[in-house]
Scaffold this motif. Sequence first.
Motif, PDB file in Angstrom:
ATOM      1  N   LEU A   1       0.821  -1.212   0.000  1.00 50.58           N
ATOM      2  CA  LEU A   1       0.000   0.000   0.000  1.00 50.58           C
ATOM      3  C   LEU A   1       0.857   1.266   0.000  1.00 50.58           C
ATOM      4  N   LYS A   2       1.953   1.251   0.722  1.00 48.00           N
ATOM      5  CA  LYS A   2       2.840   2.414   0.754  1.00 48.00           C
ATOM      6  C   LYS A   2       3.469   2.653  -0.615  1.00 48.00           C
ATOM      7  N   VAL A   3       3.973   1.594  -1.245  1.00 46.42           N
ATOM      8  CA  VAL A   3       4.598   1.748  -2.567  1.00 46.42           C
ATOM      9  C   VAL A   3       3.551   2.141  -3.603  1.00 46.42           C
ATOM     10  N   TRP A   4       2.363   1.528  -3.545  1.00 38.35           N
ATOM     11  CA  TRP A   4       1.316   1.888  -4.495  1.00 38.35           C
ATOM     12  C   TRP A   4       0.953   3.365  -4.357  1.00 38.35           C
ATOM     13  N   GLN A   5       0.862   3.850  -3.120  1.00 35.39           N
ATOM     14  CA  GLN A   5       0.558   5.261  -2.900  1.00 35.39           C
ATOM     15  C   GLN A   5       1.630   6.157  -3.525  1.00 35.39           C
ATOM     16  N   ASP A   6       2.896   5.790  -3.347  1.00 37.80           N
ATOM     17  CA  ASP A   6       3.990   6.550  -3.960  1.00 37.80           C
ATOM     18  C   ASP A   6       3.849   6.558  -5.487  1.00 37.80           C
ATOM     19  N   ASP A   7       3.546   5.394  -6.062  1.00 35.06           N
ATOM     20  CA  ASP A   7       3.344   5.297  -7.516  1.00 35.06           C
ATOM     21  C   ASP A   7       2.173   6.172  -7.963  1.00 35.06           C
ATOM     22  N   ALA A   8       1.070   6.093  -7.237  1.00 33.02           N
ATOM     23  CA  ALA A   8      -0.117   6.856  -7.601  1.00 33.02           C
ATOM     24  C   ALA A   8       0.157   8.359  -7.538  1.00 33.02           C
ATOM     25  N   GLU A   9       0.915   8.790  -6.550  1.00 34.42           N
ATOM     26  CA  GLU A   9       1.262  10.210  -6.447  1.00 34.42           C
ATOM     27  C   GLU A   9       2.114  10.645  -7.639  1.00 34.42           C
ATOM     28  N   PHE A  10       3.027   9.784  -8.069  1.00 32.14           N
ATOM     29  CA  PHE A  10       3.834  10.080  -9.256  1.00 32.14           C
ATOM     30  C   PHE A  10       2.940  10.159 -10.495  1.00 32.14           C
ATOM     31  N   MET A  11       2.090   9.151 -10.691  1.00 29.52           N
ATOM     32  CA  MET A  11       1.226   9.108 -11.863  1.00 29.52           C
ATOM     33  C   MET A  11       0.269  10.295 -11.899  1.00 29.52           C
ATOM     34  N   LYS A  12      -0.235  10.693 -10.749  1.00 25.01           N
ATOM     35  CA  LYS A  12      -1.176  11.806 -10.668  1.00 25.01           C
ATOM     36  C   LYS A  12      -0.568  13.107 -11.200  1.00 25.01           C
ATOM     37  N   ARG A  13       0.732  13.252 -11.108  1.00 28.74           N
ATOM     38  CA  ARG A  13       1.419  14.461 -11.585  1.00 28.74           C
ATOM     39  C   ARG A  13       1.759  14.402 -13.074  1.00 28.74           C
ATOM     40  N   GLN A  14       1.504  13.261 -13.735  1.00 30.05           N
ATOM     41  CA  GLN A  14       1.891  13.106 -15.132  1.00 30.05           C
ATOM     42  C   GLN A  14       0.827  13.665 -16.072  1.00 30.05           C
ATOM     43  N   PRO A  15       1.277  14.240 -17.200  1.00 30.65           N
ATOM     44  CA  PRO A  15       0.310  14.741 -18.190  1.00 30.65           C
ATOM     45  C   PRO A  15      -0.604  13.612 -18.675  1.00 30.65           C
ATOM     46  N   GLY A  16      -1.886  13.916 -18.821  1.00 27.73           N
ATOM     47  CA  GLY A  16      -2.834  12.945 -19.349  1.00 27.73           C
ATOM     48  C   GLY A  16      -3.501  12.069 -18.309  1.00 27.73           C
ATOM     49  N   PHE A  17      -3.036  12.136 -17.059  1.00 31.62           N
ATOM     50  CA  PHE A  17      -3.664  11.367 -15.987  1.00 31.62           C
ATOM     51  C   PHE A  17      -5.026  11.975 -15.677  1.00 31.62           C
ATOM     52  N   ILE A  18      -6.055  11.136 -15.551  1.00 30.69           N
ATOM     53  CA  ILE A  18      -7.384  11.624 -15.208  1.00 30.69           C
ATOM     54  C   ILE A  18      -7.773  11.209 -13.791  1.00 30.69           C
ATOM     55  N   SER A  19      -7.709   9.908 -13.496  1.00 27.89           N
ATOM     56  CA  SER A  19      -8.117   9.453 -12.163  1.00 27.89           C
ATOM     57  C   SER A  19      -7.625   8.032 -11.914  1.00 27.89           C
ATOM     58  N   THR A  20      -7.680   7.651 -10.641  1.00 31.19           N
ATOM     59  CA  THR A  20      -7.359   6.272 -10.276  1.00 31.19           C
ATOM     60  C   THR A  20      -8.163   5.884  -9.048  1.00 31.19           C
ATOM     61  N   GLN A  21      -8.355   4.583  -8.869  1.00 34.87           N
ATOM     62  CA  GLN A  21      -9.034   4.057  -7.693  1.00 34.87           C
ATOM     63  C   GLN A  21      -8.483   2.667  -7.413  1.00 34.87           C
TER      64      GLN A  21
END
Length: 121
Positions: free
Chosen positions: A40-60
């Motif tokens: 969960l900690k690593v996934w959160q880190d990944d999600a935070e990175f992806m959220k800052r990338q161009p073209g990202f809309i959402s995740t769950q």
Amino acid sequence: MHIRPLDPAFPIERQIAIDTSPVVLVNVFTLEKADEQAFLKVWQDDAEFMKRQPGFISTQLHRAIGESPTYLNYAVWESTAHFRAAFTHPAFRAKVSTYPSSAAASPHLFQKVAVPGICVA
């Protein structure tokens, strides 16, 4: 982390070469119960990175009910080009090695399908 294609004949590396939009990433993760907090900690880190990338809309992120330490991530991207840039980014690739060794991922890209009277594309 181990990558296990959802469809071995058409793994994520082949999917990201197809330019289309928008796309939905569905990624099923399996792991040992003892590794859940680290996952969960690593996934959160990944999600935070992806959220800052161009073209990202959402995740769950979803967890399987009961005792199964199985997770499903659903992420929406403007296009495969945007997802490809994020997925192949050196900073993201470096994060993959920080997942617990028991973790296995099965990523696959999808597009919405229109079914008359039921759903729109």
